[in-house]
Every structure is written in structure tokens, then in C-alpha cells.
Design an enzyme around this catalytic site. Structure first.
Site, PDB file in Angstrom:
ATOM      1  CB  CYS A   1     -75.175  46.990 -59.943  1.00 59.03           C
ATOM      2  SG  CYS A   1     -76.359  48.161 -59.291  1.00 59.03           S
TER       3      CYS A   1
ATOM      4  CG  ASP B   1     -57.794  28.339  -1.515  1.00 58.82           C
ATOM      5  OD1 ASP B   1     -58.252  29.027  -2.429  1.00 58.82           O
ATOM      6  OD2 ASP B   1     -57.566  28.378  -0.315  1.00 58.82           O
TER       7      ASP B   1
ATOM      8  CB  CYS C   1     -80.198  48.535 -57.829  1.00 57.81           C
ATOM      9  SG  CYS C   1     -78.987  47.558 -56.645  1.00 57.81           S
TER      10      CYS C   1
ATOM     11  CB  CYS D   1     -76.022  46.265 -55.467  1.00 62.95           C
ATOM     12  SG  CYS D   1     -76.208  45.402 -56.920  1.00 62.95           S
TER      13      CYS D   1
ATOM     14  CB  CYS E   1     -78.331  45.483 -61.254  1.00 62.34           C
ATOM     15  SG  CYS E   1     -78.702  45.660 -59.521  1.00 62.34           S
TER      16      CYS E   1
END
Lengths: 557, 173
Positions: free
Chosen positions: A137, A372, A48, A140, A45
Site C-alpha cells: 500500500c 556512612d 486505508c 501505510c 489498500c
């Protein structure tokens, strides 16, 4: 001049961005051309591709996908025209699919039959979209495509808004499927090989990280939709976990090559974790990698899935002091062998109201020491703090805190709370310091086997700073280390009741076990009231009169 | 605290008493195991033990139970009590000799890890006879978590032990 032409299209395409100053394809240099060419043709793509060309302009990544694709095609066409004489790679067969595309006008790039990587021209954009934009793509797997689009941003924001959090900024975090690292490596090796074949210098390997580019694109969109700024330091986190159905399949060859990187872990569903894959990628030899994962890979069948979209708000802390008026109420839930011994506890009586108001996922209770189950805590009470984990609501006025305190106090006569306030995580340290250093005062009702007269116990009042050697009491020895601890009884004051009973007021160093100081615990606390009186003594009732820690600050009523 | 005005005395409220009579076939050599609700056990002499009968004087208490094992060397560390000597049911804890020349071996009676022995009785043996079930205890033993119930199965309850004492008296008379 060329770059000016490239610039013009995206400007028109998204006029709104004009004011912010425009980057452009001028970010790309001639040296990037073979990279753009290789990746565009193999199904990567545009964003990228920009990453692989080390384009650092955030603005450029935010341009619409379609425009970027056009611009890249334009960039290739223009530079092609300019350097008409340059003959490209002849060793590599072109992308077959592209050659089959009827992109007729690409002919002006075709100087040697089938030898030049075919470039779709700007005019044959439709064909190119079929390859690069319409398809997923191959680097990615859709992260910089679908998942940058307004629809996805809307989906995330709907989730965030539906979760109903109070927040004034956000930090966005992403988890990506591990094979993205594999695919990125494959693309990188592909680029390197291409450059080598062309006799060009190797490109820099500091490409823009996928996560970084994704955030550049999605931050402004989320910010606009949510109406608050993105801030790396924000306590409100929006996180998206992406997964991919073919992760195991695509990473499998790494496990064969580097079996020691993939040890099964109990809490992991798959051995192919991001860290393990990255480690294996560092180890595997280049030629082994290429053998199993050549470039370009077959085009991906599936997009990533946005598996989880989650929100998390940083913890908030509430502190105060509590009184405990019951001798049948433990401080924390008392559960033995999975069975509850008593139905409630101090921490639950307080926390249930806080949980409801802060709408938190869970809470953690801590306090300056503990008493306690059969011990009351009177006086100003015992300091405590509660961490509220992942609260939906975080803003409370002093007035609202006061009402919350009132609601707690109205709901039970076993406990009371005062000084309830919001505090910082750091301030809680002061409470824990006090646990060891400060003094505590107690009131104990004591029984003796042999009769006592007033004068038999009067001497206790004169004892100051009495040093005790206290072995870990048998009643807690199963969960604490065995040790002899030196503790001080600062002062004592006795109050005679009858021949077998008296009340003793004590001021002691924190950490003194009072019950054992009275009965002696099989002679394991020395001296003890029994040994001091030369009788057998036992403790019938114990109250904490004060816990002398000056935190949290006292509030006016 | 449940104790009424009468008071039980000592720390025994939270302990259950278990007995092992005639250990190793020796008449009246009875031991008592006080088990806390948290599973910790305190090993003591039972009331009928010969050492607690009138006229006996304790001459020596020896935690060295063999040439190379002394209970005094037992050291535990951390919450999990690492390094503890492991005791089986009939592991000797110490040997006590009396001035009449008799020697008695005190046994663990339960399986578990030795947490501590009572060193106070070394310097003050009289404690053993004066307060056998409190300050005159012999040792503290921590049974395994999964055995904390089963270790007392072969032992007698307080009531059963009282019956044993009754029988002894009637057969003696």
C-alpha cells in the site's frame, strides 16, 4: 438495497463474526465514491481507503483484506451502474498501469476514451489484487496489510510468550516510520485535488488515524492469542517498532524546505523523527509539497520492517527495614574514578535476591536517609524501598515474601531485613516525608584529648533541645550546596567509660550530622561536643539506634 | 573509624597535609593545605609561621585584599558553587597585622574556587594562634576536579616539611 448486496459477501466469508453485529460497505456513501476510485486505482489498500472515507466501524476493518477489496470494487461497480450518466473527471489521466491491465470487463465504466479512471470490476478481481493487495500500500506501507495478518500476530505473541512475563492484560503500542505521515499527506492532497477537479465539496479531513485502525484490527487477534484482554491502562506493554528502509530518502525534501525542523540531536540516529516530520508537514506550503511528493507516488518497493517487538511490565515496589552490622559496608556501591572501594553494599545485598525472584531488568534503591560506610544501623532498622524495573514476575504471596526475606537474611551476616513487603509507588512518599521530619537516635563513642571525670560530662544529660548551627560538613561539601542549617539535639545521655572515652546517646532531628556535632568540623558546627566540654573531642564509633519513621507497616513474624 | 585510643584529635583523619614554605621568598612564612579525600582544601598557617611564634599578638585581620576585592563578599550557590571567586596559587586571601607593626599576607597556595573564609577569626583572632590547624583555619578552597591531584605537586609532604624545619634549625645554630 445495494448495500444489502455488499453486506452479504463478508458475512459469508467470515461467519464467526456474524454474532457481533455487522457493519458493511453501507458505511460508504455516494460522496465517498471518487475517493475510493482514486485511491484504489493508485495503489492504496482497502483499509486505508476506509480511513480516508472516515469509516468509523471497527468491525469493518477486521474483515479479511481480500473481502474488503472485493467489496470496494463491488461498491464502485454498483454505484457506477446506478449513476451511469455521471461523467467523471476528465482532466486527469488514468492510472496507466491499470489501463494496461487486461481487465476487459471494466469497459462498462468506460464512457469516454481514457477519460474515466478505470475501475476493475468484481470479475477482474485478480488484476486488481495485482495492483492493490499483492503490492505494498502506498499509504501505510503494509501496516494495514501484512502486519494485520495472523502470521504477524503469531510472531508477536511468540515473542511475548518467550519473554515469560506474568500479566493479566496488555496495552499495545506501535511506533510507525515517519514517512507514513508524508504519504498520508500526499494521499490527502491527491483526494482534495480530485474532488476539486470534479467540482465536489471537499471531504472532511478527520480521517481515521492509521494507528487507531491498526489497533482496531490487531487488538482482538492479540487478545485471543494471548488469552487476556487489551486494556489501555494495563501495566504490561507490548510494543512494536516499525521502520522502513526508505524513510530518509522520502523525507529528505522536507529538510530542504524546512531546515529548522531538523536539528541533529546527539541521541538520535536520524534527524527524521516522527515529531520533526509532523512539524515540517505543518509548515510546508501545499504547492511545495506537491512539487516534491506528487500523488500518486511511485509504488513502494518495500514493506515496513517490524524492527523491534518488545515487552515491558510496569515497575513493582518492595519495601522493608534493614539493619547494617558492618563498619566496612557502604549503603550503595562506593565507586571513585570508576574503581570500587568496597566489594559490596547494603542495596546490592538486598537487591540481588529481589532481582533474581522478580526477574527484573534493573532496580532503584531508596531509603529514609543513609548512614556512612563506618556506621552501623541497629534497632528496628532503616526503612527502604526498591523499585524493580520491568519485572517478569509480579505476583508474590505474603508467604513467598517471607521466604524471600529469609533468603536475604540467610545470605549475609552484614545485614538483616524485616517487614519485607510489596507496596505501591505512592506509599513510598511516606518514607521520604519521614526523612526530613522524624527523629533519629544514635549512640556515639567519643574520645577527648584532655582527661575527663564523670562529673565533667554529666551536665550533657540536662541539655534539652540544643540548637545547632551546622555548616555543610567539609566531607560532603564537594557535592552539596554550602549552607548553614539549624538542627536540634533533643536529648543526650552520657555513659562514662574512662579518662578519655565516653559513650553518648543522642536523640536528634533528622538531618543532623552527628560526627560534626562531636568534633566540630573546624568550628563549622556550633556548638559541638568539643566546645561544650572545652576540649578537643573526636568520634570513634557511631551507631544508628533507631530511625523513627512508621513506614512501612510492621509485619507479624 | 581508624583512630585508636590515642586519637588523632580533630577532623584531620581524612585530610592529607601539604606545605608551602617561605612563600614569596619571605623566610618562615609557611602555609599548610589540608586536602580532604573529596578534594576540598582547607588553608591554614603552618606551625613555623611568624604569627604563631611566642610573643606575637594579632592586631588585625583584613579580608579586603584590594580596593575592590573583599574575600568577605565571596558567595557561592548550589552544588556547583556558582559565583565563587577564582584563586590562583599566589592569590592573597587576607592580610594579618601584628602588634609589632608587621603585616603578613596569607596566600591561597593552590588554584581553585574560594568556598568560604573563616569569619570566626575576625571576632576571635586568638583562635588563629590557639588552634591554627582546626578552628583557626583561613579559608576553604575547592580545586577544579581535573586539577585535584596536580595542585599539590609543588607542595611539600609532612616529611619533607619536617626536613625543611630541621635544616632551618641547624643553619640558625
Amino acid at each position: 438495497m445495494r448495500s444489502a448486496a455488499l453486506l452479504s459477501e463478508p458475512v459469508l466469508a467470515s461467519a464467526g463474526r456474524r454474532a457481533r453485529g455487522l457493519p458493511s460497505m453501507s458505511s460508504l456513501a455516494e460522496k465517498d465514491r471518487p475517493i475510493v476510485q482514486l485511491l484504489l486505482n493508485t495503489g492504496t489498500c482497502p483499509r486505508c481507503i476506509l480511513r480516508f472515507c472516515c469509516v468509523g466501524s471497527q468491525m469493518l476493518y477486521r474483515h479479511p483484506h481480500k473481502d474488503l477489496l472485493k467489496d470496494l470494487q463491488e461498491f464502485l461497480r454498483k454505484s457506477q451502474e446506478e449513476e451511469d450518466t455521471v461523467c467523471l473527471d476528465v482532466a486527469h489521466p488514468p492510472c496507466k498501469r491499470l489501463r494496461l491491465e487486461p481487465g476487459g470487463e471494466g469497459a462498462d465504466g468506460l464512457k469516454h476514451n481514457g477519460a474515466v479512471l478505470q475501475l476493475p470490476s468484481a470479475d477482474s478481481g485478480a488484476a486488481a489484487v495485482g495492483c492493490s493487495a499483492g503490492n505494498v500500500c502506498n499509504v501505510c506501507l503494509g501496516i494495514l496489510q501484512e502486519f494485520c495478518e495472523a502470521d504477524f500476530v503469531k510472531k508477536v505473541c511468540q515473542k511475548v510468550n518467550a519473554a515469560d512475563y506474568q500479566f493479566t492484560s496488555f496495552v499495545f503500542s506501535v511506533s510507525l516510520p515517519p514517512q507514513l505521515s508524508v504519504r498520508e499527506r500526499a494521499a490527502w492532497l491527491g483526494v482534495k485535488q480530485q474532488m476539486r477537479n470534479l467540482g465536489l465539496p471537499l471531504p472532511k479531513d478527520d480521517i481515521v488515524q492509521l494507528k487507531e485502525a491498526y489497533k482496531w484490527i490487531i487488538h482482538p487477534q492479540l487478545s485471543e492469542e494471548l488469552g487476556v484482554p487489551a486494556d489501555g491502562k494495563s501495566l504490561f506493554e507490548v510494543s512494536v517498532v516499525f521502520s522502513h528502509p526508505e524513510t530518509d530518502e522520502e523525507c529528505h525534501f522536507l529538510a530542504t524546505a524546512c531546515p529548522d525542523c531538523f536539528k541533529p540531536a546527539k541521541n538520535k540516529q536520524s534527524v527524521f523523527t516522527r515529531m520533526a516530520v509532523i512539524k515540517a508537514l505543518e509548515k510546508i506550503k501545499e504547492e511545495d509539497f506537491l512539487k516534491h511528493f506528487p500523488w500518486p507516488p511511485s509504488s513502494p518497493k518495500n514493506l515496513c520492517d517490524a524492527l523491534e517487538i518488545q515487552c515491558n511490565n510496569g515497575a513493582v515496589f518492595v519495601a522493608g527495614r534493614y539493619n547494617k552490622y558492618s563498619r566496612n559496608l557502604p549503603q550503595t556501591p562506593w565507586i571513585i574514578d570508576g574503581e570500587r572501594k568496597l566489594e559490596s553494599s547494603v542495596e546490592e545485598l538486598i537487591s540481588e535476591h529481589l532481582m533474581a525472584q522478580f526477574k527484573a531488568d534493573s532496580f532503584n534503591f531508596s531509603s529514609s536517609g543513609r548512614e556512612d560506610v563506618d556506621v552501623r544501623t541497629l534497632g528496628n532498622g532503616r526503612p527502604f524501598a526498591i523499585e524493580l524495573v520491568n519485572p517478569r514476575r509480579i505476583h508474590f504471596t505474603a508467604e513467598e515474601m517471607k521466604r524471600l526475606q529469609q533468603a536475604i537474611n540467610d545470605s549475609s551476616d552484614k545485614i538483616q531485613v524485616r517487614d519485607l513487603q510489596l507496596v505501591t509507588r505512592e506509599a513510598i512518599g511516606r518514607m521520604k516525608e519521614g526523612e526530613e521530619e522524624k527523629t533519629k537516635t544514635y549512640s556515639a563513642l567519643i574520645w577527648t584529648d584532655k582527661a575527663i571525670q564523670r562529673e565533667d560530662i554529666a551536665f550533657l544529660d540536662d541539655i534539652k533541645e540544643l540548637k545547632l548551627d551546622q555548616k555543610t560538613p567539609l566531607r560532603v561539601l564537594h557535592r552539596r550546596p554550602l549552607a548553614v542549617r539549624c538542627r536540634l539535639i533533643h536529648t543526650m545521655k552520657s555513659e562514662y567509660i574512662d579518662e578519655h572515652h565516653f559513650r553518648l546517646h543522642l536523640k536528634t532531628q533528622a538531618g543532623t550530622y552527628i560526627k560534626e556535632f562531636v568534633h566540630g568540623d573546624f568550628g563549622r558546627t556550633k556548638p559541638n561536643i568539643g566546645s561544650l566540654l572545652n576540649r578537643t573531642a573526636d568520634i570513634l564509633e557511631l551507631d544508628v539506634e533507631s530511625v523513627d519513621v512508621d513506614w512501612p507497616p510492621t509485619l507479624a513474624d | 573509624m581508624a583512630a585508636g585510643a590515642a586519637g588523632p584529635g580533630g577532623a584531620e583523619r581524612y585530610f592529607t597535609r601539604w606545605y608551602k614554605p617561605d612563600v614569596k621568598g619571605r623566610p618562615c612564612e609557611d602555609f599548610c593545605v589540608l586536602q580532604h579525600s573529596n578534594r576540598i582544601c582547607v588553608i591554614t598557617l603552618a606551625e613555623a609561621h611568624p604569627l604563631l611564634q611566642s610573643g606575637k599578638t594579632i592586631k588585625n585581620i583584613n579580608y579586603q585584599i584590594s580596593a575592590n576585592c573583599s574575600r568577605l563578599q565571596n558567595k557561592v550557590s548550589g552544588k556547583s558553587k556558582r559565583g565563587a571567586q577564582f584563586l590562583t596559587e599566589l592569590a592573597p586571601l587576607c592580610r594579618i597585622s601584628s602588634s609589632d607593626g608587621e603585616e603578613y599576607t596569607i596566600y591561597s597556595c593552590i588554584r581553585g574556587r574560594l568556598i568560604e573564609v573563616n569569619e570566626n577569626i575576625l571576632s576571635n583572632p586568638a583562635l588563629l594562634q590557639e588552634k591554627p590547624s582546626t578552628e583557626g583555619y583561613i579559608a576553604v578552597v575547592l580545586p577544579k576536579f581535573e586539577e585535584s591531584k596536580s595542585i599539590t605537586q609543588g607542595l611539600l609532604t609532612q616529611k619533607e616539611y619536617e626536613e625543611v624545619l630541621l635544616k632551618r634549625r641547624s643553619s640558625a645554630s
